[in-house]
Design a protein around this motif. Structure first.
Motif, PDB file in Angstrom:
ATOM      1  N   ARG A 120       4.534  -2.090 -11.617  1.00 51.99           N
ATOM      2  CA  ARG A 120       4.221  -2.756 -10.400  1.00 51.99           C
ATOM      3  C   ARG A 120       5.396  -4.118 -10.029  1.00 51.99           C
ATOM      4  NH1 ARG A 120      -1.208  -5.364  -9.051  1.00 51.99           N
ATOM      5  NH2 ARG A 120      -1.847  -3.915 -10.508  1.00 51.99           N
ATOM      6  N   CYS A 131       5.667 -10.238   0.951  1.00 53.20           N
ATOM      7  CA  CYS A 131       4.483  -9.311   1.610  1.00 53.20           C
ATOM      8  C   CYS A 131       5.170  -8.506   2.522  1.00 53.20           C
ATOM      9  CB  CYS A 131       3.479 -10.125   2.253  1.00 53.20           C
ATOM     10  SG  CYS A 131       2.165  -9.199   2.859  1.00 53.20           S
ATOM     11  N   GLN A 141       2.928 -13.238  -9.626  1.00 47.29           N
ATOM     12  CA  GLN A 141       1.436 -13.446 -10.255  1.00 47.29           C
ATOM     13  C   GLN A 141       0.434 -13.618  -8.729  1.00 47.29           C
ATOM     14  OE1 GLN A 141       3.929 -15.312 -10.918  1.00 47.29           O
ATOM     15  NE2 GLN A 141       3.200 -17.634 -10.942  1.00 47.29           N
ATOM     16  N   GLU A 142       1.051 -13.796  -7.635  1.00 49.62           N
ATOM     17  CA  GLU A 142       0.210 -14.193  -6.514  1.00 49.62           C
ATOM     18  C   GLU A 142       0.183 -12.782  -5.632  1.00 49.62           C
ATOM     19  OE1 GLU A 142       0.856 -17.637  -4.550  1.00 49.62           O
ATOM     20  OE2 GLU A 142       1.332 -19.002  -6.374  1.00 49.62           O
ATOM     21  N   THR A 144      -0.124  -8.553  -4.877  1.00 53.95           N
ATOM     22  CA  THR A 144      -0.780  -7.358  -4.980  1.00 53.95           C
ATOM     23  C   THR A 144      -0.103  -6.334  -4.445  1.00 53.95           C
ATOM     24  OG1 THR A 144      -2.079  -7.107  -3.057  1.00 53.95           O
ATOM     25  CG2 THR A 144      -2.924  -8.539  -4.887  1.00 53.95           C
ATOM     26  N   ASP A 146      -0.188  -2.615  -2.353  1.00 56.59           N
ATOM     27  CA  ASP A 146      -1.073  -1.758  -1.581  1.00 56.59           C
ATOM     28  C   ASP A 146      -0.781  -0.528  -1.045  1.00 56.59           C
ATOM     29  OD1 ASP A 146      -3.080  -1.906   0.846  1.00 56.59           O
ATOM     30  OD2 ASP A 146      -1.319  -1.479   2.062  1.00 56.59           O
ATOM     31  N   CYS A 166       0.230  -9.682  -0.012  1.00 57.12           N
ATOM     32  CA  CYS A 166      -0.233 -10.770  -0.244  1.00 57.12           C
ATOM     33  C   CYS A 166      -1.663 -10.404  -0.215  1.00 57.12           C
ATOM     34  CB  CYS A 166      -0.223 -11.905   0.327  1.00 57.12           C
ATOM     35  SG  CYS A 166      -0.627 -11.751   2.256  1.00 57.12           S
ATOM     36  N   GLY A 167      -2.407 -11.180  -0.837  1.00 61.17           N
ATOM     37  CA  GLY A 167      -3.968 -10.911  -1.128  1.00 61.17           C
ATOM     38  C   GLY A 167      -4.716 -10.840   0.328  1.00 61.17           C
ATOM     39  N   ASN A 170      -3.828  -7.721   2.016  1.00 62.62           N
ATOM     40  CA  ASN A 170      -4.287  -6.537   1.537  1.00 62.62           C
ATOM     41  C   ASN A 170      -5.764  -6.259   1.540  1.00 62.62           C
ATOM     42  OD1 ASN A 170      -4.736  -4.266  -0.434  1.00 62.62           O
ATOM     43  ND2 ASN A 170      -3.722  -5.355  -2.180  1.00 62.62           N
TER      44      ASN A 170
END
Length: 227
Positions: A120, A131, A141-142, A144, A146, A166-167, A170
């Motif tokens: 990761r 992103c 840590q912020e 993800t 995809d 980014c969250g 995603n």
């Protein structure tokens, strides 16, 4: 020649083998050659040592390869490293004195892994912690990861199908194909080389950089005009 005292983890990070770790961290952990105990030293930053490979390049840029002063002193005592720069502070015993190393180089070259581990963190480093849909820069840590082609649609978890996201992006993309939601990665995902990851890592200097390290790090910075 590869030093038998070193091995690489799955992430490609060089670490001491168990045999050498025991020599460094065992009963002689806090002792100098004359058998005396290494005293505790406190100070700003803890006197970390920048660790270079035998070719005088950092073992890694991100995270930056540094050792505690205790590990650096032990490596010097065991003749595993060459000292290139020192702090003013000394560690002393009744018959031994040593200035704390600020830059050290391994005596044995540690080969760079040809193929970086698929992790990761390395995906984020490949994508420069950005992103791949909205281009927002975020700490690890912020972020993800995809699947460009969702696993529910036959996509694989591989370098060629995973990107940093980014969250919110995603969640918005969900299990749709890029053409279905008009969300295409800014860069085509692919397996990077170890060299490319190191180059990306140079773009993220840590908060603490001792002045004696700068000649060995080659951070991207504007040169002063000496004319």
């Amino acid at each position: 020649m590869h030093c038998s005292c070193w091995r690489r983890t799955d992430s490609g990070k060089p670490v001491l083998s168990r045999r050498c770790t025991l020599r460094l961290r065992g009963q002689e952990e806090h002792r100098l050659p004359d058998g005396s105990i290494i005293p505790q030293i406190s100070g700003p930053g803890g006197f970390p040592a920048l660790v270079l490979n035998a070719d005088f390049r950092p073992l890694s840029y991100f995270p930056l390869s540094v050792w505690s002063w205790q590990d650096a002193v032990k490596a010097v005592v065991l003749d595993r490293v060459s000292v290139l720069s020192e702090y003013e502070t000394e560690v002393r015993s009744p018959s031994f004195a040593l200035r704390l190393p600020s830059v050290i180089a391994l005596r044995e070259y540690i080969p760079t892994a040809r193929r970086p581990a698929f992790t990761r963190f390395n995906v984020f480093l490949r994508d420069s912690f950005e992103c791949q849909y909205c281009a927002e820069d975020l700490p690890a840590q912020e972020l993800t990861f995809d699947h460009v082609i969702p696993r529910s649609r036959g996509g694989r978890t591989s370098w060629e199908n995973v990107v940093a996201a980014c969250g919110p992006c995603n969640l918005r993309k969900a299990d749709k194909l890029p053409r279905e939601c008009q969300m295409v990665p800014r860069q085509v995902p692919r397996q990077p080389t170890s060299w490319e990851l190191q180059e990306n890592g140079r773009s993220f200097p840590p908060n603490h950089l001792h002045e004696s390290w700068r000649d060995y790090l080659y951070w991207d910075s504007e040169l002063e005009d000496e004319s």
